[in-house]
Design an enzyme around this catalytic site. Structure first.
Site, PDB file in Angstrom:
ATOM      1  CB  CYS A 140      -0.864  -0.274   0.930  1.00  0.00           C
ATOM      2  SG  CYS A 140      -0.404  -0.039   2.905  1.00  0.00           S
TER       3      CYS A 140
ATOM      4  CG  HIS B 108      -4.201   0.560   4.717  1.00  0.00           C
ATOM      5  ND1 HIS B 108      -3.679  -0.080   3.722  1.00  0.00           N
ATOM      6  CD2 HIS B 108      -5.363   1.392   3.908  1.00  0.00           C
ATOM      7  CE1 HIS B 108      -4.630  -0.141   2.423  1.00  0.00           C
ATOM      8  NE2 HIS B 108      -4.979   0.844   2.484  1.00  0.00           N
TER       9      HIS B 108
END
Length: 803
Positions: free
Chosen positions: A42, A532
């Site tokens: 990510c 994230h």
């Protein structure tokens, strides 16, 4: 006419905004393509989406594809170009799989191998370093002179780099107004004639090429050894205060040398500014916090190399840290878009001497000030005096175990407490003010004054000397100490439009446009140990904001973006005047006035005109040699490098921006052709002669003398004769492999990186390149000392002579 326009990469069809449904994505709207997570990737996906929504960079890869050429591995620029083409294709998929780019970045920097979570800012720095390295081109002397003349008129001390451009593919839709299209991979496009070329600017209907975001404006402101690219100039100045010294224009300050190779900056951990270094591959490098505060990206140019010195003293060999070959300046689309420069001044508080340094940066790593720091900053700003150094809380000094434990507990409590509990909201302007606040140099961080010849208390402060077209801002949210790590989760408010950097500009700043609008922001959700990354980006076609969460793309309201926990922000210069200028040129091109002359202009510069707020003077030197012709190696893909303009458009652009030169006829330069043939002959003779002499040397069973040569210099010479480097290596430099004996003689340094050659080979190379010092290993029979001495033993004695 309509069909031609629709096939043109700059033609943007009228699009309706996406449905407000939070889970919907406009079908077919270019740029709204997700990226599949390849396993904790990510950080890479968010960074690539943020870069993809930077119009000047994306437009280059779409419209100037012929310039995306490299023989350097792993050819990351080709992988990035393919990715951008897929993301912005008219018939884009819902998501793409960035396997090729992921594999390439792992080859560049082993840190990104495996499936561990990485820092997105570190990835950005490494990616842009490598893109620069693969796409960099030497700055033509005439173009450099033009730039310096323009800069001197503005009394700036900075350097400008101009660049080349190429074409793109018909099917791909550009993300902003730009230059003419072409076939990728450097193949010549079918000649569409002057009208087809002119459509680069026309795009019809009052400049359809102008992005929707720019239309709305009519209704309403980082990198070691090399990327740092800084040169320091000391100037003596009698000033009463540090701020008074800042108003002085530095004398003899040279612009930073162009980029050179440089390692990727370290990730967020040390929460300190990073400078780029250029002599190594991308790898994490920690720099002492005493270094400059800016995080500059890798230098995209070659480092400054000074000429060698062979004044050999009795106790040391003076290392010729400088290179004999003439310093070569480089630029690339990366440096053109992201590079800015900072003027850093250090004042000795004893003698008031001021030393000045110009440093190139590609991003700014800003501290997030705490409650106490904000009070100091606001007080200093209110009183118009420099903030006390270290007020950003970015540096900490060891004060014993008790202080360490107290600080640990304080930070733990702060990290567990909502940020609103601790006081006023931190703004991005506060972070900038903390970054540019004056720093006191004292205690363990005292300043070594050249005039006083000793350590002195000093004050250091900096201002922006040149603003980049796209400003990358990195907020230092992560801190890694010896025994613990934590994340600063304080909300930092940032403007979507109108970020003004005027308060932070140096007096000598040459940038006319100082306000920026937000393009994209990367956010991190989680803790210092895990989390994230997502990105919020504004689509350049419809002006809407979207959330990019790996392969999922969702439309969001701008308030969602404003409330995001920003980590990396990309701002673009905003200029209504530039929008009006493009519209005017589009109107002139649409007139289609008959003209007797046609003018060729650099496709890369035209791309700058269509996407930059400050494109600078016309730079046709990107496809011309220093003699005014086409370099033989570029002639076969010249269609990718130029665009044909009618006379009225050329005259308008030339009167508005200057530069040039005017080009009406394209021809292969005969002078360059002769030089290329002479260079090839020279290389062939040198390598053949070396092979012949080395064969004879290898055939000798017991050579009486063996000469030593630095392998560093030899590798440079080898790259030159094999055609990998266009510049000769310069004089032989053996200073790295020599050391001085007590008697003043020089001998071979133990463990030195050297090669053995024959006397004939040394004489041949030395006659061609000069240099030294000469290091010969002579073989002689030792004299008998006594019966216990070793009979018949040979010993090697190093004898050297300074050349």
């Amino acid at each position: 006419m309509t069909s031609n326009r629709e096939n043109h990469p700059l033609w943007v069809p009228a699009v309706s905004r996406c449905s407000p449904s939070p889970s919907s994505v406009c079908a077919g709207l270019p740029g709204l393509t997700g990226m599949k997570n390849l396993g904790n990737s990510c950080y890479m996906n968010a960074a690539l989406q943020a870069l993809s929504n930077c119009p000047p960079l994306t437009q280059f890869f779409l419209e100037c594809g012929g310039l995306v050429r490299t023989d350097k591995k792993p050819a990351l620029c080709k992988s990035y170009q393919k990715l951008v083409s897929e993301v912005w294709h008219r018939k884009r998929p819902s998501y793409v799989v960035p396997t090729s780019l992921s594999h390439g970045i792992k080859l560049v920097n082993p840190m990104f191998r495996g499936y561990a979570q990485q820092d997105t800012q570190e990835f950005l720095r490494c990616l842009m370093d490598q893109l620069h390295e693969e796409l960099k081109e030497p700055v033509v002397a005439a173009a450099a002179a033009l730039t310096e003349a323009r800069d001197s008129d503005s009394s700036d001390t900075d350097e400008k780099r101009e660049g080349d451009r190429s074409p793109s593919e018909d099917e791909f839709l550009s993300c902003d107004s730009s230059s003419d299209r072409g076939e990728g991979d450097g193949q010549g496009r079918g000649g569409g004639g002057p009208q087809a070329e002119t459509e680069l600017l026309v795009a019809d209907e009052a400049g359809r090429a102008i992005s929707e975001k720019e239309r709305m404006k009519d209704r309403k402101f980082s990198w070691g050894q090399q990327r740092t690219n800084s040169e320091q100039v000391d100037e003596d100045a009698d000033v009463d205060t540090a701020m008074a010294a800042l108003n002085q224009q530095p004398t003899d300050t040279q612009p930073p040398s162009p980029r050179s190779t440089s390692p990727c900056r370290t990730p967020e951990p040390d929460n300190e500014a990073h400078m780029r270094s250029a002599s190594r591959p991308c790898s994490p490098v920690h720099l002492h916090e005493g270094h400059a505060k800016l995080a500059s990206s890798p230098p995209r140019a070659s480092p400054v190399r000074m000429g060698p010195s062979y004044v050999l003293k009795k106790a040391q060999v003076l290392s010729s840290g400088s290179r004999r070959r003439k310093e070569q300046r480089y630029r690339s689309v990366i440096s053109d878009i992201f590079d800015g420069s900072i003027l850093s001044l250090v004042q000795c508080l004893t003698c008031d001497r001021v030393s000045t340094t110009v440093e190139t940066f590609q991003d700014l790593s800003l501290p997030i000030p705490g409650k106490e720091d904000l009070a100091k900053l606001h007080s200093a700003i209110y009183q118009n005096v420099p903030a006390k150094p270290g007020s950003c809380g970015d540096s900490s000094t060891a004060q014993g175990w008790l202080a360490f434990i107290v600080e640990y507990i304080r930070r733990f409590v702060v990290s567990c407490t909502p940020s609103w509990f601790w006081g006023p909201v931190v703004t991005l302007e506060d972070c900038l003010a903390a970054f540019f606040a004056a720093d006191e140099l004292k205690g363990d961080n005292m300043y070594s004054c050249e005039r006083c010849k000793k350590l002195r208390n000093g004050v250091k402060y900096c201002k922006v000397l040149r603003l980049p077209e796209i400003l990358c801002i990195h907020l230092k949210r992560f801190r890694h100490e010896v025994m613990y790590s934590f994340k600063i989760s304080s909300h930092v408010s940032f403007p979507l439009e109108g970020l003004d950097l005027r308060p932070f500009l140096a007096k000598e700043c040459t940038s006319q446009i100082t306000t920026y609008d937000l393009l994209s922001v990367i956010c991190h959700h989680g803790t210092a140990g895990s989390g994230h990354y997502i990105a919020y980006c504004q689509n350049v076609i419809n002006g809407q904001w979207y959330e990019f969460d790996d392969q999922y793309v969702t439309e969001v309201h701008e308030t969602v973006v404003q409330n995001a926990e920003a980590y990396v922000l990309f701002y673009r210069k905003s200029s209504e005047e530039a929008v009006r200028e493009r519209q005017q040129v589009v109107s002139l091109a649409a007139m289609r006035e008959p003209s007797l002359l046609r003018f060729y202009v650099s496709r890369e510069w035209l791309n700058k005109f269509n996407t930059f707020a400050e494109p600078g003077p016309i730079t046709n030197h990107t496809f011309l040699c220093s003699h005014g012709g086409i370099p033989p190696n570029k002639y076969h893909y010249i269609d990718d490098l130029v665009v044909i303009l009618p006379q009225n458009v050329w005259e308008h652009l030339y009167n508005r921006f200057g530069g040039g030169p005017a080009v009406n006829h394209l021809y292969v330069c005969s002078i360059c052709q002769v030089e290329i043939e002479a260079l090839a002959k020279r290389r062939r003779i040198e390598i053949d002669t070396f092979i012949k002499l080395n064969k004879a040397f290898q055939a000798e069973e017991s050579p009486s003398v063996i000469y030593c040569i630095s392998m560093q210099w030899f590798r440079e010479w080898e790259a030159f004769v094999k055609g990998k480097d266009n510049e000769p290596p310069g004089p032989i430099d053996n200073s790295r492999i020599a050391q001085v004996k007590g008697s003043g003689h020089i001998q071979l340094k133990q463990g030195a990186d050297y090669g053995q050659i024959s006397e004939e080979t040394w004489v041949y190379l030395n006659n061609l390149y000069g240099g030294g010092p000469e290091i010969a290993l002579r073989q002689s029979v030792a004299q008998l000392q006594d019966p216990d001495s070793l009979h018949g033993e040979q010993k090697i004695e190093a004898e050297t002579r300074a050349v």
